[in-house]
Design a protein around this motif. Structure first.
Motif, PDB file in Angstrom:
ATOM      1  N   UNK A 158     -12.970   8.589  20.539  1.00 58.75           N
ATOM      2  CA  UNK A 158     -13.822   7.914  19.568  1.00 58.75           C
ATOM      3  C   UNK A 158     -15.003   8.800  19.193  1.00 58.75           C
ATOM      4  N   UNK A 159     -15.367   8.751  17.903  1.00 57.71           N
ATOM      5  CA  UNK A 159     -16.532   9.454  17.384  1.00 57.71           C
ATOM      6  C   UNK A 159     -17.514   8.439  16.826  1.00 57.71           C
ATOM      7  N   UNK A 160     -18.801   8.721  16.990  1.00 61.95           N
ATOM      8  CA  UNK A 160     -19.847   7.880  16.394  1.00 61.95           C
ATOM      9  C   UNK A 160     -20.672   8.742  15.454  1.00 61.95           C
ATOM     10  N   UNK A 161     -20.634   8.378  14.178  1.00 63.39           N
ATOM     11  CA  UNK A 161     -21.303   9.152  13.143  1.00 63.39           C
ATOM     12  C   UNK A 161     -20.848  10.611  13.164  1.00 63.39           C
ATOM     13  N   UNK A 162     -19.563  10.809  13.431  1.00 68.07           N
ATOM     14  CA  UNK A 162     -18.962  12.130  13.392  1.00 68.07           C
ATOM     15  C   UNK A 162     -19.130  12.967  14.640  1.00 68.07           C
ATOM     16  N   UNK A 163     -19.775  12.417  15.676  1.00 67.54           N
ATOM     17  CA  UNK A 163     -20.024  13.189  16.898  1.00 67.54           C
ATOM     18  C   UNK A 163     -19.367  12.518  18.100  1.00 67.54           C
ATOM     19  N   UNK A 164     -19.128  13.326  19.133  1.00 62.51           N
ATOM     20  CA  UNK A 164     -18.571  12.787  20.374  1.00 62.51           C
ATOM     21  C   UNK A 164     -19.551  11.823  21.023  1.00 62.51           C
ATOM     22  N   UNK A 197     -19.860  -1.080  12.370  1.00 64.97           N
ATOM     23  CA  UNK A 197     -18.504  -0.675  12.753  1.00 64.97           C
ATOM     24  C   UNK A 197     -18.020   0.520  11.939  1.00 64.97           C
ATOM     25  N   UNK A 198     -18.551   0.664  10.710  1.00 64.11           N
ATOM     26  CA  UNK A 198     -18.107   1.767   9.851  1.00 64.11           C
ATOM     27  C   UNK A 198     -18.566   3.121  10.359  1.00 64.11           C
ATOM     28  N   UNK A 199     -19.471   3.138  11.339  1.00 64.35           N
ATOM     29  CA  UNK A 199     -19.963   4.418  11.870  1.00 64.35           C
ATOM     30  C   UNK A 199     -19.049   4.978  12.959  1.00 64.35           C
ATOM     31  N   UNK A 200     -18.003   4.248  13.303  1.00 57.73           N
ATOM     32  CA  UNK A 200     -17.088   4.696  14.361  1.00 57.73           C
ATOM     33  C   UNK A 200     -15.771   5.174  13.753  1.00 57.73           C
ATOM     34  N   UNK A 201     -15.220   6.249  14.341  1.00 55.42           N
ATOM     35  CA  UNK A 201     -13.928   6.778  13.936  1.00 55.42           C
ATOM     36  C   UNK A 201     -13.111   7.105  15.184  1.00 55.42           C
ATOM     37  N   UNK A 202     -11.832   6.799  15.109  1.00 57.05           N
ATOM     38  CA  UNK A 202     -10.913   7.214  16.164  1.00 57.05           C
ATOM     39  C   UNK A 202     -10.254   8.509  15.714  1.00 57.05           C
ATOM     40  N   UNK A 203     -10.453   9.561  16.492  1.00 54.42           N
ATOM     41  CA  UNK A 203      -9.884  10.870  16.146  1.00 54.42           C
ATOM     42  C   UNK A 203      -8.578  11.068  16.911  1.00 54.42           C
ATOM     43  N   UNK A 204      -7.497  11.239  16.169  1.00 51.84           N
ATOM     44  CA  UNK A 204      -6.167  11.426  16.752  1.00 51.84           C
ATOM     45  C   UNK A 204      -5.671  12.814  16.375  1.00 51.84           C
ATOM     46  N   UNK A 212      -5.050  16.578  12.530  1.00 50.76           N
ATOM     47  CA  UNK A 212      -6.122  15.696  13.005  1.00 50.76           C
ATOM     48  C   UNK A 212      -6.335  14.584  11.977  1.00 50.76           C
ATOM     49  N   UNK A 213      -6.353  13.350  12.475  1.00 47.24           N
ATOM     50  CA  UNK A 213      -6.595  12.193  11.615  1.00 47.24           C
ATOM     51  C   UNK A 213      -7.776  11.395  12.146  1.00 47.24           C
ATOM     52  N   UNK A 214      -8.533  10.803  11.206  1.00 47.60           N
ATOM     53  CA  UNK A 214      -9.679   9.958  11.541  1.00 47.60           C
ATOM     54  C   UNK A 214      -9.390   8.545  11.065  1.00 47.60           C
ATOM     55  N   UNK A 215      -9.460   7.603  11.992  1.00 47.77           N
ATOM     56  CA  UNK A 215      -9.118   6.213  11.690  1.00 47.77           C
ATOM     57  C   UNK A 215     -10.315   5.322  11.964  1.00 47.77           C
ATOM     58  N   UNK A 216     -10.690   4.507  10.975  1.00 50.80           N
ATOM     59  CA  UNK A 216     -11.785   3.558  11.151  1.00 50.80           C
ATOM     60  C   UNK A 216     -11.239   2.231  11.643  1.00 50.80           C
ATOM     61  N   UNK A 217     -12.157   1.357  12.076  1.00 54.08           N
ATOM     62  CA  UNK A 217     -11.732   0.037  12.519  1.00 54.08           C
ATOM     63  C   UNK A 217     -11.412  -0.873  11.337  1.00 54.08           C
ATOM     64  N   UNK A 218     -11.873  -0.505  10.155  1.00 52.21           N
ATOM     65  CA  UNK A 218     -11.670  -1.334   8.983  1.00 52.21           C
ATOM     66  C   UNK A 218     -10.197  -1.610   8.769  1.00 52.21           C
TER      67      UNK A 218
END
Length: 337
Positions: A158-164, A197-204, A212-218
């Motif tokens: 998980x990333x918060x605002x693009x950072x670990x 919630x939009x500030x979080x991304x799941x990095x896969x 590399x893909x970034x997935x939001x909770x939306x």
């Protein structure tokens, strides 16, 4: 010694080329649940009419029986339960709409001519990303995991605002295990900060092709390729499709509170009933009057006489006086000489 080493290297290269020719090409595709997946057929024979030389075979695991989804360009009878989600494109790719967990597995594109297989198989491995959330009265937890064929070949974080995120941070905590990762934070942050919630991304990251893909909770949003600025898209999605967090703990807490209220009401009613009964008994005892008549027993052989209360009281006084006189009489007439 030198020539022997070159012989070994040559044999290894020949074996590698042979294995590549036999097994064909492999593709690894990872999509989010609900997305559409297009599986390419890289060994397609040219000049086919409606892909009538193409067969797609699906296997959910190495130990399972393979199923023909498409037989010579036509949706097979074994795929009738999801035929509305399957189709074959003009280049013989297999298109799957609204991908679910049951679609994860290995897909084989095989070519035939006159009943004989032509060339090596083309393999496509389909993996699925799932993002979910859970809310309790104190904590919000977001989960991200990848379903794959065979062993996990992805990294998830998980990333918060693009950072670990620190694993044991003060405001939020995260953990990783295999093909899954979770992050948790205070429920007050979610309630007090719109769009938090939009500030979080799941990095896969797919280790097979380093994609590399970034997935939001939306919900209803596809994962984005790394390097794309998701700020504008995320805000629009968060407004048009509000995220929903499961709150089973909160619902159970509400049910428990309702039961407590009912029990409290029953206890209050019980106390009121006991109080009313006590008051009635006390008043009943306070209003108790003396008997209106007294039964007087005469000497032996005489019948009992019933007197009113005043008369009985007067008779008791008279009898007491008479008895007193009778007792004094004999002793008074005795004289000592």
């Amino acid at each position: 010694m030198f020539s022997f080493t070159w012989i070994q290297i040559s044999l290894f290269l020949m074996l590698l080329l042979y294995l590549t020719a036999v097994t064909g090409k492999e593709f690894h595709i990872t999509v989010r649940d609900g997305d559409q997946a297009s599986l390419p057929c890289e060994n397609m024979i040219n000049d086919q009419e409606k892909c009538d030389s193409t067969t797609w075979i699906y296997g959910v695991s190495q130990n399972s029986t393979a199923v023909e989804l498409v037989t010579l360009g036509q949706i097979g009878k074994n795929a009738k339960h999801k035929s509305d989600r399957l189709s074959v494109s003009a280049n013989c790719s297999l298109v799957i709409k609204k991908v679910t967990a049951e679609d994860v597995g290995r897909y084989t594109c095989r070519q035939y001519e006159s009943g004989q297989q032509q060339g090596p198989d083309a393999l496509v491995y389909l993996s699925l990303i799932t993002v979910s959330g859970h809310k309790s009265p104190k904590t919000v937890m977001l989960s991200c995991f990848v379903l794959t064929y065979g062993d996990c070949r992805h990294t998830v974080k998980w990333l918060h605002q693009g950072s670990d995120v620190d694993k044991d941070g003060q405001d939020m905590r995260t953990s990783q295990s295999g093909c899954s990762a979770t992050i948790s934070f205070k429920t007050s942050y979610y309630q007090e900060k719109p769009g938090y919630l939009a500030t979080f991304r799941c990095e896969v990251t797919n280790k097979n092709n380093q994609e590399v893909q970034l997935c939001s909770f939306t919900p209803l949003s596809s994962c984005e390729k790394a390097g794309v600025d998701p700020t504008k898209t995320s805000v629009e999605l968060i407004t048009t499709a509000s995220p929903t967090l499961s709150s089973t703990t909160q619902e159970a807490h509400t049910d428990c509170s309702l039961l407590n209220y009912v029990m409290l009401a029953m206890r209050v009613a019980e106390l009121l009933l006991i109080t009313v009964i006590t008051v009635v008994l006390v008043r009943a005892r306070g209003n108790k009057r003396p008997p209106d008549a007294i039964i007087v027993l005469n000497s032996v052989g005489s019948p009992p006489v019933t007197l009113s209360a005043p008369a009985a009281h007067q008779q008791v006084q008279d009898e007491a006086a008479v008895n007193y006189e009778n007792l004094r009489g004999p002793f008074a007439s005795v004289k000592l000489h």
